[in-house]
Scaffold this active site. Structure first.
Site, mmCIF file in Angstrom:
data_model
loop_
_atom_site.group_PDB
_atom_site.id
_atom_site.type_symbol
_atom_site.label_atom_id
_atom_site.label_comp_id
_atom_site.label_asym_id
_atom_site.label_seq_id
_atom_site.Cartn_x
_atom_site.Cartn_y
_atom_site.Cartn_z
ATOM 1 N N GLU A 155 50.233 15.904 7.694
ATOM 2 C CA GLU A 155 51.393 15.908 8.579
ATOM 3 C C GLU A 155 51.571 17.320 9.116
ATOM 4 O O GLU A 155 51.364 18.301 8.410
ATOM 5 C CB GLU A 155 52.653 15.468 7.826
ATOM 6 C CG GLU A 155 52.626 14.001 7.526
ATOM 7 C CD GLU A 155 53.921 13.488 6.918
ATOM 8 O OE1 GLU A 155 54.964 14.150 7.083
ATOM 9 O OE2 GLU A 155 53.883 12.440 6.282
ATOM 10 N N LYS A 207 38.988 8.414 -0.761
ATOM 11 C CA LYS A 207 40.341 8.780 -0.324
ATOM 12 C C LYS A 207 41.220 9.189 -1.518
ATOM 13 O O LYS A 207 41.860 10.240 -1.515
ATOM 14 C CB LYS A 207 40.960 7.602 0.431
ATOM 15 C CG LYS A 207 42.420 7.723 0.720
ATOM 16 C CD LYS A 207 42.688 8.792 1.738
ATOM 17 C CE LYS A 207 44.179 9.037 1.852
ATOM 18 N NZ LYS A 207 44.516 9.965 2.911
ATOM 19 N N GLY A 256 53.872 26.932 -5.734
ATOM 20 C CA GLY A 256 55.162 26.608 -5.128
ATOM 21 C C GLY A 256 55.968 25.679 -6.008
ATOM 22 O O GLY A 256 55.747 25.615 -7.223
ATOM 23 N N CYS A 263 52.068 11.145 0.472
ATOM 24 C CA CYS A 263 50.692 10.821 0.070
ATOM 25 C C CYS A 263 50.384 11.205 -1.373
ATOM 26 O O CYS A 263 50.094 10.326 -2.195
ATOM 27 C CB CYS A 263 49.717 11.503 1.005
ATOM 28 S SG CYS A 263 50.034 11.081 2.720
ATOM 29 N N LYS A 266 52.315 9.329 -4.203
ATOM 30 C CA LYS A 266 51.990 7.893 -4.215
ATOM 31 C C LYS A 266 50.523 7.677 -4.614
ATOM 32 O O LYS A 266 50.217 6.805 -5.431
ATOM 33 C CB LYS A 266 52.265 7.346 -2.807
ATOM 34 C CG LYS A 266 51.723 5.972 -2.508
ATOM 35 C CD LYS A 266 52.207 5.489 -1.152
ATOM 36 C CE LYS A 266 51.457 6.048 0.028
ATOM 37 N NZ LYS A 266 50.106 5.545 0.244
#
Ligand code: UGA
Length: 434
Positions: A155, A207, A256, A263, A266
């Site tokens: 994103e 993936k 961080g 993504c 999940k």
């Protein structure tokens, strides 16, 4: 080539617009009539840099279409992409595949002549087999191949990721389907982008293994950051020192507040679940999920400690709410855990985010939303940077210091330098830089 995209969510819309920009004729189909009407008027439902111009240009040039009626679009297509949501099923980590299966049934009834059905949604291993079975059952005479073609779009950088990917993964052993996929991605051959042709189940696993590995890499550096704080070392320099080793690589080593988004959280859960269901548990992923989830509370404690151990009666300013910059996406954002944890300890929270506040308003309670970073910090007891938006990287520090009641900055993204902040007179706390 004629491409049909089922689903105009994030992946469908970006992929559809980019394929159109490659010169293919693309029709994006969605059941949501309101959304399609808005898209036809050029209104983009998500914030993604460059997407509005890309959609507008390709609509104007007659290569990109939006419709609620899939019949003509599927009948004429060389390739039909399934790009629908696969949310986590409530209660367990499994991906909910009902939208994928519904799309498969719909496609089955409409295909005409040899059609490649491409699964772009993130789906557990074996879903392609199931989609194939559904299509065969619904339309026994259909001529088709089901291909897995996972997406690797970030994103905020999705168009660049689509047009200049590190690789494209295509899972099918059907030669005709491989050829269609080669033609679809032909424009990438200019950059010599590798296309990894593999078997469908392997592609589906690539993936999850990719996202799982990246989540693990971030979690690793976050734990190293904790150790740096304990032993007086600097995590950014550790990251550089190890990242220059090509076997490790420099990317995704920024410590961080923990990974978030739609993504990694999940997909790590789904990978964990698939592995357990197949009696091959992946303990590294299980530890990653556990450590990342505990990290948000750890960050809240860091903030509490920085303001002297007591939040009652104090106002904490939060800069950045989205799970990362250049998106308005609040899904699984660390802020969604950190802010309530501060409120539970009695803090008043004032927050500012350049794009995420509309979403955040529905997800966070009793937060006062500010109009900009300086308004946000006014009279606050401390300011916490949760998301590293560019506009927070060069704040007027004198102005921030004057506006704060006490000059305390907790920088959970390490965007400022400890020596400079201390020289300016701030109490400055960051991540893994003792
Ligand atoms: C991620 C992957 O990077 C994409 O390749 C993949 O296609 C996508 O998931 C997906 O499966 O659809 P995305 O969720 O958009 O993309 O965001 P990332 O840039 O990967 O960041 C994820 C989270 O990790 C963010 O919360 C970010 O702040 C955090 N992160 C990332 C770190 O804390 N440190 C880093 O060094 C990198």
């Amino acid at each position: 080539m004629r491409v049909t995209m089922i689903g105009t969510g994030y992946v469908g819309l970006v992929s559809g617009a980019c394929f159109a920009d490659f010169g293919h004729t693309v029709t994006c189909v969605d059941k949501d009539a309101g959304k399609i009407a808005r898209l036809q008027k050029g209104e983009i439902p998500i914030f993604e840099p460059g997407l509005d111009e890309l959609v507008k240009d390709n609509v104007e040039q007659g290569r990109l279409f939006f419709t609620t009626d899939p019949s003509a679009a599927i009948r004429d297509a060389d390739a039909v992409f399934i790009a629908v949501g696969t949310p986590s099923r409530r209660g367990d980590g499994h991906a909910d595949l009902s939208y994928v299966y519904a799309a498969a049934e719909e496609i089955a009834g409409l295909i005409n002549g040899y059609t490649v059905i491409v699964n772009k949604s993130t789906v557990p291993v074996g879903t392609g087999d199931e989609v194939e079975a559904i299509i065969k059952k619904t339309n026994p005479s259909a001529e088709f191949a089901v291909v897995s073609n996972p997406e690797f779009l970030r994103e905020g950088a999705a168009i660049g990721d689509f047009k200049r990917p590190d690789r494209v993964v295509v899972g099918t052993t059907d030669e005709r389907a491989r050829d269609v996929m080669r033609q679809l991605y032909r424009p990438l051959s200019l950059n010599e982008t590798p296309i990894v042709f593999t078997e469908r189940r392997t592609s589906e696993l690539i993936k999850y293994a990719g996202n799982g590995f990246l989540a693990m890499k971030i979690t690793f550096i976050n734990e190293i950051a904790d150790l740096c704080e304990a032993v007086g070392a600097n995590v950014q320099e550790v990251a550089k020192g190890i990242g220059l080793d090509n076997r490790i690589g420099r990317k995704f080593l920024n410590a961080g507040p923990g990974y978030g988004g739609s993504c990694f959280p999940k997909d790590t859960l789904a990978l964990m679940k698939t592995a357990r269901d197949n009696n091959a548990p992946i303990e590294l992923i299980e530890a990653t999920v556990r450590v990342n989830s505990a990290r948000k509370q750890k960050m809240a404690q860091k903030i509490i400690d920085a303001v002297g151990g007591e939040l009652r009666g104090k106002t904490i300013a939060i800069l950045g709410l989205t799970f990362k910059p250049n998106t308005d996406d609040m899904r699984d954002a660390p802020a969604l855990d950190i802010v309530p944890a501060l409120q539970d300890e009695g803090a008043k929270v004032r927050a500012f985010d350049p794009e995420g506040m509309n979403e955040a308003k529905h997800m966070l309670k009793d937060v006062q939303f500010a109009t900009g970073p300086y308004d946000c910090v006014q009279n606050a007891d401390a300011v916490v940077i949760i998301t590293e938006w560019d506009q927070f990287r060069a704040l007027d520090l004198d102005r921030i210091k004057d506006a704060l009641k006490t000059p305390t900055v907790i920088d959970l993204r390490n965007i400022y330098r400890p020596d400079e902040m201390r020289a300016k007179g701030f109490k400055y706390v960051s991540v893994g830089r003792a």
